[in-house]
Scaffold this motif. Structure first.
Motif, mmCIF file in Angstrom:
data_model
loop_
_atom_site.group_PDB
_atom_site.id
_atom_site.type_symbol
_atom_site.label_atom_id
_atom_site.label_comp_id
_atom_site.label_asym_id
_atom_site.label_seq_id
_atom_site.Cartn_x
_atom_site.Cartn_y
_atom_site.Cartn_z
ATOM 1 N N ALA A 176 -21.486 12.308 -6.394
ATOM 2 C CA ALA A 176 -20.632 13.162 -7.227
ATOM 3 C C ALA A 176 -21.341 14.451 -7.627
ATOM 4 N N GLN A 177 -22.671 14.418 -7.699
ATOM 5 C CA GLN A 177 -23.415 15.608 -8.082
ATOM 6 C C GLN A 177 -23.332 16.714 -7.034
ATOM 7 N N ARG A 178 -22.895 16.370 -5.844
ATOM 8 C CA ARG A 178 -22.820 17.380 -4.788
ATOM 9 C C ARG A 178 -21.506 18.152 -4.815
ATOM 10 N N GLN A 179 -20.607 17.748 -5.682
ATOM 11 C CA GLN A 179 -19.321 18.436 -5.782
ATOM 12 C C GLN A 179 -19.445 19.608 -6.747
ATOM 13 N N ALA A 180 -18.947 20.756 -6.342
ATOM 14 C CA ALA A 180 -19.026 21.954 -7.180
ATOM 15 C C ALA A 180 -18.166 21.783 -8.427
ATOM 16 N N LYS A 197 -12.699 22.923 -15.092
ATOM 17 C CA LYS A 197 -11.997 21.738 -15.599
ATOM 18 C C LYS A 197 -10.931 21.265 -14.627
ATOM 19 N N VAL A 198 -10.274 22.192 -13.943
ATOM 20 C CA VAL A 198 -9.270 21.815 -12.948
ATOM 21 C C VAL A 198 -9.929 21.003 -11.835
ATOM 22 N N ARG A 199 -11.122 21.400 -11.435
ATOM 23 C CA ARG A 199 -11.824 20.640 -10.400
ATOM 24 C C ARG A 199 -12.149 19.225 -10.882
ATOM 25 N N LEU A 200 -12.463 19.086 -12.162
ATOM 26 C CA LEU A 200 -12.842 17.777 -12.681
ATOM 27 C C LEU A 200 -11.674 16.811 -12.706
ATOM 28 N N VAL A 201 -10.462 17.300 -12.957
ATOM 29 C CA VAL A 201 -9.328 16.387 -13.079
ATOM 30 C C VAL A 201 -8.793 15.967 -11.718
ATOM 31 N N ALA A 202 -9.197 16.635 -10.655
ATOM 32 C CA ALA A 202 -8.786 16.202 -9.318
ATOM 33 C C ALA A 202 -9.439 14.864 -9.013
ATOM 34 N N ARG A 203 -8.636 13.882 -8.673
ATOM 35 C CA ARG A 203 -9.152 12.535 -8.428
ATOM 36 C C ARG A 203 -9.076 12.211 -6.933
ATOM 37 N N GLY A 236 -21.528 32.396 -8.015
ATOM 38 C CA GLY A 236 -21.300 33.727 -7.473
ATOM 39 C C GLY A 236 -20.269 34.558 -8.189
ATOM 40 N N ARG A 237 -19.896 34.197 -9.412
ATOM 41 C CA ARG A 237 -18.781 34.886 -10.069
ATOM 42 C C ARG A 237 -19.116 36.309 -10.499
ATOM 43 N N LEU A 238 -20.373 36.670 -10.548
ATOM 44 C CA LEU A 238 -20.731 38.028 -10.946
ATOM 45 C C LEU A 238 -20.436 39.057 -9.865
#
Length: 337
Positions: free
Chosen positions: A295-299, A324-330, A304-306
């Motif tokens: 799970a640690q390999r998931q962004a 947070k949107v990425r976290l709720v994806a199951r 790079g947002r700068l």
């Protein structure tokens, strides 16, 4: 090897511009003298750690204002003064943070601490996890093509030292990066405010410092900001600077509450190294199963947002929301099985 470390917390008025920096550094150099000379009858103080924002807090809300009024390049004449003090006393100094400019990154201000020893300026650490959304300092993680080490460690005559700043310590992965590179003494340069500081019932400060020490089998020297509300509004800062051993035992801690304070304790590098060599049980570094932690390999937070320009409170909020949107994806049931 056995020597003493000093965590020095400060309660000083917040500068409004960089013109106050020389006077501020003069006060901090006096604190080093007090730690080294005052405790000389008990032990040799060889390591001194200051808190986050010891030089200046980010009192302006935009990158442009911080850059124009408070930020400075590093190294500079003030780090040269720390170097002379390091050579005078034979000490290693983890400075309080500077707001740093770098001509290679003109849209950025970094929150940066320097490790300075008798040999020179040994390392710069730029905060990887700014305290969102309020801090608009750049994380190196957010810069496209950034190639310098995010978590540098330094081998010195007093051990292998690794540093991270304040909110970084709420991420076990960040401090583990230092430990797996061999850090024996973990340095926390922090400005942790009430109610999460060194006072019950929350006291995240003590809890996290002790956990990071025992899970990484390393000493922790943690200097926290001790500024009163009148000095660094809108928060009050509970201090509680502390030194913890590799089993999570508190060796010394300042009483919670604002104020200029120095706490010292002996670090025994020989004992630490013997424990790391001898132990078969509770050897948390050796018993890691890194292949299992997929799970640690998931962004999560966007890298790079700068590339899109200077940071703002609004852009920090937007980036947090995308994470947070990425976290709720199951994962699907088929994937889980």
């Amino acid at each position: 090897m056995r020597y003493w470390a000093a965590a020095i917390q400060t309660d000083l008025p917040n500068p409004a511009d960089r013109q106050a920096l020389p006077e501020r550094v003069s006060l901090l150099l006096e604190r080093i003298d007090q730690a080294v000379l005052g405790y000389a009858p008990f032990g040799d103080v060889r390591l001194v750690v200051f808190p986050e924002f010891a030089h200046a807090a980010p009192i302006y809300p935009t990158v442009e204002e911080l850059r124009d009024r408070l930020a400075v390049p590093l190294p500079n004449e003030q780090t040269d003064r720390y170097l002379r003090k390091a050579r005078q006393h034979g000490v290693y100094i983890q400075t309080g943070t500077f707001l740093e400019t770098d001509p290679r990154y003109p849209d950025c201000v970094f929150n940066t601490t320097c490790l300075i020893g008798p040999e020179g300026l040994l390392a710069k650490y730029r905060k990887v996890h700014p305290w969102l959304p309020w801090e608009v300092h750049a994380s190196p993680h957010d810069l496209p093509g950034y190639t310098e080490p995010l978590f540098p460690v330094t081998a010195t005559e007093i051990g292998v030292l690794g540093c991270a700043i304040c909110y970084d310590w709420l991420f076990p992965e960040a401090i583990r990066e230092l430990a797996v590179q061999g850090a024996e003494v973990l340095l926390r340069v922090s400005a942790y405010m009430d109610p999460w500081g060194a006072t019950p019932p929350m006291d995240w400060w003590t809890l996290v410092n002790r956990c990071r020490a025992l899970e990484n089998m390393a000493y922790v020297v943690a200097a926290n900001q001790g500024a009163s509300l009148s000095h660094y509004p809108p928060f009050s800062w509970p201090g509680g600077s502390m030194i913890v051993d590799y089993d999570g035992r508190i060796l010394a801690q300042a009483d919670p509450g604002p104020g200029d304070k120095i706490v010292v304790a002996p670090l025994d590098l020989g004992a630490l190294r013997a424990e790391r060599e001898r132990r078969r049980g509770h050897h948390f570094l050796a018993h890691r199963r890194v292949e299992a932690y997929t799970a640690q390999r998931q962004a999560a937070f966007p890298a790079g947002r700068l590339a899109d320009g200077p940071l703002t409170l609004a852009s920090n909020d937007a980036a947090t929301q995308s994470a947070k949107v990425r976290l709720v994806a199951r994962p699907s049931a088929e994937t889980r099985s």
